[in-house]
Design a protein around this motif. Structure first.
Motif, PDB file in Angstrom:
ATOM      1  N   VAL A   1       0.839  -1.204   0.000  1.00 62.49           N
ATOM      2  CA  VAL A   1       0.000   0.000   0.000  1.00 62.49           C
ATOM      3  C   VAL A   1       0.874   1.255   0.000  1.00 62.49           C
ATOM      4  O   VAL A   1       0.642   2.198  -0.753  1.00 62.49           O
ATOM      5  CB  VAL A   1      -0.934  -0.010   1.229  1.00 62.49           C
ATOM      6  N   LEU A   2       1.923   1.220   0.827  1.00 64.72           N
ATOM      7  CA  LEU A   2       2.839   2.369   0.905  1.00 64.72           C
ATOM      8  C   LEU A   2       3.461   2.639  -0.457  1.00 64.72           C
ATOM      9  O   LEU A   2       3.522   3.788  -0.934  1.00 64.72           O
ATOM     10  CB  LEU A   2       3.933   2.044   1.924  1.00 64.72           C
ATOM     11  N   GLY A   3       3.907   1.567  -1.136  1.00 66.62           N
ATOM     12  CA  GLY A   3       4.497   1.685  -2.467  1.00 66.62           C
ATOM     13  C   GLY A   3       3.493   2.275  -3.449  1.00 66.62           C
ATOM     14  O   GLY A   3       3.823   3.160  -4.246  1.00 66.62           O
ATOM     15  N   ALA A   4       2.236   1.803  -3.353  1.00 66.50           N
ATOM     16  CA  ALA A   4       1.200   2.267  -4.282  1.00 66.50           C
ATOM     17  C   ALA A   4       0.933   3.760  -4.074  1.00 66.50           C
ATOM     18  O   ALA A   4       0.827   4.518  -5.040  1.00 66.50           O
ATOM     19  CB  ALA A   4      -0.073   1.461  -4.087  1.00 66.50           C
ATOM     20  N   ILE A   5       0.867   4.180  -2.795  1.00 61.24           N
ATOM     21  CA  ILE A   5       0.620   5.601  -2.511  1.00 61.24           C
ATOM     22  C   ILE A   5       1.759   6.447  -3.069  1.00 61.24           C
ATOM     23  O   ILE A   5       1.550   7.454  -3.760  1.00 61.24           O
ATOM     24  CB  ILE A   5       0.481   5.840  -0.994  1.00 61.24           C
ATOM     25  N   ALA A   6       3.003   5.996  -2.817  1.00 60.75           N
ATOM     26  CA  ALA A   6       4.162   6.765  -3.282  1.00 60.75           C
ATOM     27  C   ALA A   6       4.151   6.859  -4.801  1.00 60.75           C
ATOM     28  O   ALA A   6       4.456   7.915  -5.375  1.00 60.75           O
ATOM     29  CB  ALA A   6       5.445   6.099  -2.788  1.00 60.75           C
ATOM     30  N   MET A   7       3.767   5.738  -5.445  1.00 63.21           N
ATOM     31  CA  MET A   7       3.744   5.735  -6.896  1.00 63.21           C
ATOM     32  C   MET A   7       2.675   6.717  -7.403  1.00 63.21           C
ATOM     33  O   MET A   7       2.915   7.465  -8.354  1.00 63.21           O
ATOM     34  CB  MET A   7       3.451   4.336  -7.410  1.00 63.21           C
ATOM     35  N   GLY A   8       1.520   6.713  -6.758  1.00 58.58           N
ATOM     36  CA  GLY A   8       0.430   7.621  -7.143  1.00 58.58           C
ATOM     37  C   GLY A   8       0.888   9.068  -7.074  1.00 58.58           C
ATOM     38  O   GLY A   8       0.719   9.847  -8.021  1.00 58.58           O
ATOM     39  N   ILE A   9       1.516   9.419  -5.945  1.00 61.33           N
ATOM     40  CA  ILE A   9       1.972  10.798  -5.759  1.00 61.33           C
ATOM     41  C   ILE A   9       2.982  11.164  -6.839  1.00 61.33           C
ATOM     42  O   ILE A   9       2.919  12.227  -7.453  1.00 61.33           O
ATOM     43  CB  ILE A   9       2.599  10.981  -4.356  1.00 61.33           C
ATOM     44  N   SER A  10       3.917  10.237  -7.127  1.00 64.69           N
ATOM     45  CA  SER A  10       4.959  10.583  -8.086  1.00 64.69           C
ATOM     46  C   SER A  10       4.387  10.712  -9.489  1.00 64.69           C
ATOM     47  O   SER A  10       4.847  11.545 -10.268  1.00 64.69           O
ATOM     48  CB  SER A  10       6.112   9.576  -8.037  1.00 64.69           C
ATOM     49  N   PHE A  11       3.364   9.914  -9.812  1.00 69.43           N
ATOM     50  CA  PHE A  11       2.698  10.059 -11.107  1.00 69.43           C
ATOM     51  C   PHE A  11       2.059  11.440 -11.234  1.00 69.43           C
ATOM     52  O   PHE A  11       2.200  12.119 -12.255  1.00 69.43           O
ATOM     53  CB  PHE A  11       1.609   8.996 -11.277  1.00 69.43           C
TER      54      PHE A  11
ATOM     55  N   THR B   1      14.784  16.348  -6.698  1.00 67.73           N
ATOM     56  CA  THR B   1      15.515  15.121  -7.040  1.00 67.73           C
ATOM     57  C   THR B   1      15.978  14.397  -5.784  1.00 67.73           C
ATOM     58  O   THR B   1      15.728  13.201  -5.599  1.00 67.73           O
ATOM     59  CB  THR B   1      16.759  15.473  -7.899  1.00 67.73           C
ATOM     60  N   ILE B   2      16.648  15.151  -4.905  1.00 69.40           N
ATOM     61  CA  ILE B   2      17.146  14.539  -3.677  1.00 69.40           C
ATOM     62  C   ILE B   2      15.981  13.972  -2.846  1.00 69.40           C
ATOM     63  O   ILE B   2      16.027  12.853  -2.337  1.00 69.40           O
ATOM     64  CB  ILE B   2      17.908  15.586  -2.820  1.00 69.40           C
ATOM     65  N   PHE B   3      14.912  14.765  -2.772  1.00 68.89           N
ATOM     66  CA  PHE B   3      13.754  14.354  -1.985  1.00 68.89           C
ATOM     67  C   PHE B   3      13.182  13.034  -2.503  1.00 68.89           C
ATOM     68  O   PHE B   3      12.944  12.096  -1.748  1.00 68.89           O
ATOM     69  CB  PHE B   3      12.691  15.456  -2.043  1.00 68.89           C
ATOM     70  N   THR B   4      13.041  12.936  -3.832  1.00 66.91           N
ATOM     71  CA  THR B   4      12.465  11.717  -4.413  1.00 66.91           C
ATOM     72  C   THR B   4      13.376  10.521  -4.168  1.00 66.91           C
ATOM     73  O   THR B   4      12.918   9.444  -3.770  1.00 66.91           O
ATOM     74  CB  THR B   4      12.281  11.888  -5.939  1.00 66.91           C
ATOM     75  N   ILE B   5      14.661  10.722  -4.375  1.00 67.34           N
ATOM     76  CA  ILE B   5      15.595   9.602  -4.185  1.00 67.34           C
ATOM     77  C   ILE B   5      15.524   9.096  -2.751  1.00 67.34           C
ATOM     78  O   ILE B   5      15.395   7.896  -2.500  1.00 67.34           O
ATOM     79  CB  ILE B   5      17.052  10.031  -4.514  1.00 67.34           C
ATOM     80  N   SER B   6      15.543  10.043  -1.793  1.00 64.34           N
ATOM     81  CA  SER B   6      15.571   9.550  -0.407  1.00 64.34           C
ATOM     82  C   SER B   6      14.218   8.963   0.002  1.00 64.34           C
ATOM     83  O   SER B   6      14.167   7.965   0.725  1.00 64.34           O
ATOM     84  CB  SER B   6      16.027  10.633   0.568  1.00 64.34           C
ATOM     85  N   LEU B   7      13.117   9.536  -0.495  1.00 63.34           N
ATOM     86  CA  LEU B   7      11.802   8.989  -0.140  1.00 63.34           C
ATOM     87  C   LEU B   7      11.675   7.554  -0.646  1.00 63.34           C
ATOM     88  O   LEU B   7      11.360   6.638   0.121  1.00 63.34           O
ATOM     89  CB  LEU B   7      10.692   9.849  -0.740  1.00 63.34           C
ATOM     90  N   PHE B   8      11.990   7.371  -1.944  1.00 60.68           N
ATOM     91  CA  PHE B   8      11.825   6.027  -2.499  1.00 60.68           C
ATOM     92  C   PHE B   8      12.851   5.054  -1.935  1.00 60.68           C
ATOM     93  O   PHE B   8      12.549   3.891  -1.710  1.00 60.68           O
ATOM     94  CB  PHE B   8      11.877   6.079  -4.024  1.00 60.68           C
TER      95      PHE B   8
END
Ligand code: UDP
Ligand code: MG
Length: 328
Positions: free
Chosen positions: A230-240, A263-270
């Motif tokens: 679920v966490l992965g799905a939420i993160a994917m939704g936001i990034s889309f 860029t840094i934020f996305t890398i560290s979040l994922f």
């Protein structure tokens, strides 16, 4: 045998004699047909010598001594395997579980309850501990299928039916609070006033409690894995969403300066989400690893039980014959 009492002991030389005395006093008032099973969980002090002396003094006192410390879960399991009572009580060695309650428990058990559970209040516990315990129960009950109740521990009386049910669960990672709840049957909760240990010290420290807590969450189902999904799905939704917004702004406003922060934020979040998920998967794989090894839960060094007394021994599973073999 009418009543068995199982007492796991780990370095309890200071209190064990007192406990045994209290138990004998209380049990004698109820029946003569009982046994007390002390399980010495690899103590490094004089516990085993005291137990042997106690066993000499009264034939109803039994001991099982492990080859090393296998943990309280293993000790309880051993006690249950060796017990032959119609009713079996599990209690701690430090008199935090008052033996006076056994008579009342037996009354309920005889009137048809399979698990008579003693529940303590938190009187005398530190405010911090109480707070963390409350939080913990809330989280665990949300993450697992079985229901755990605050203040309910291992102190309980089980009918033969319940004991056999517990013994039929031969998983290696045992989280007995969950197992007790999982087997179900008719339950009755009785309340008692919290007590401090009569002598000696507790075997728990913060790390052990944390490990135990994580065990509790992971050993019951795969919900944590689903939460990772679920966490992965939420993160994917936001990034889309973000991606589409970026595309649109490029289309209408042209290419902007590339954003260092995003860029840094996305890398560290994922990175974080992926590591957590891998960690959770790893925990499950670790558990599977221990399960498939099929190692025994404990090894007995010495005991005053006769051989082959153990119940619920593992049946050897033979591979099923395939139909071709039968035709031959
Ligand atoms: N115990 C055990 N093996 C262990 C740790 C504890 O058999 O590795 C036993 C211990 O002797 C006691 C019971 O489990 O009878 C509960 O332990 P303790 O009183 O230290 O825990 P607390 O009551 O503080 O939760
Ligand atoms: Mg204790």
């Amino acid at each position: 045998m009418m009543l068995s009492v199982v007492v796991p002991c780990y370095n309890e030389e200071k209190v064990i004699e007192m406990t045994c005395g209290e138990l004998l006093k209380n049990l004698k008032e109820i029946t003569d047909d009982f046994e007390i099973i002390f399980v010495n969980d690899g103590s490094s002090d004089k516990t085993i010598y005291i137990l042997k002396a106690l066993a000499e003094s009264d034939g109803r006192i039994k001991y099982i001594s492990f080859s090393r410390n296998f943990g309280k879960e293993a000790a309880m399991l051993a006690g249950l395997k060796f017990s032959s009572g119609e009713y079996t009580v599990i209690m701690d060695a430090d008199l935090q579980h008052p033996p006076e309650l056994i008579a009342e428990m037996l009354n309920y058990a005889q009137s048809g309850y399979d698990q008579v559970i003693a529940r303590r209040n938190r009187k005398g516990d530190s405010a911090g501990n109480t707070f963390f315990a409350k939080m913990y129960y809330r989280i665990v009950n949300r993450l697992t299928d079985v229901e755990l109740i605050d203040g309910v521990g291992d102190f309980r009386m089980l009918s033969r039916k319940a004991v056999d049910a517990l013994l039929s669960l031969d998983e290696y990672n045992r989280f007995s609070k969950g197992l007790f709840s999982w087997i179900g049957f008719k339950e009755k909760i009785i309340n008692y006033e919290n007590r401090q240990r009569a002598a000696g010290k507790t075997k728990w420290n913060f790390r052990a409690l944390l490990r135990y807590g994580i065990d509790g969450v992971l050993s019951f189902n795969n919900k944590p894995l689903r939460y990772c999904f679920v966490l992965g799905a939420i993160a994917m939704g936001i990034s889309f969403g973000y991606l589409i917004w970026l595309l649109l702004s490029i289309a209408f406003e042209g290419i902007d300066q590339p954003g260092y922060f995003t860029t840094i934020f996305t890398i560290s979040l994922f990175g974080g989400i992926q590591l957590i998920s891998i960690g959770v998967i790893g925990e499950y794989i670790g558990r599977i690893y221990y399960e498939v090894k099929h190692r025994p839960h404990f090894l007995v060094d010495e005991t005053n039980f006769k051989e082959n007394h153990q119940r619920g021994r593992r049946r050897i599973r033979r591979p099923r014959q395939c139909s071709d073999d039968i035709e031959e």
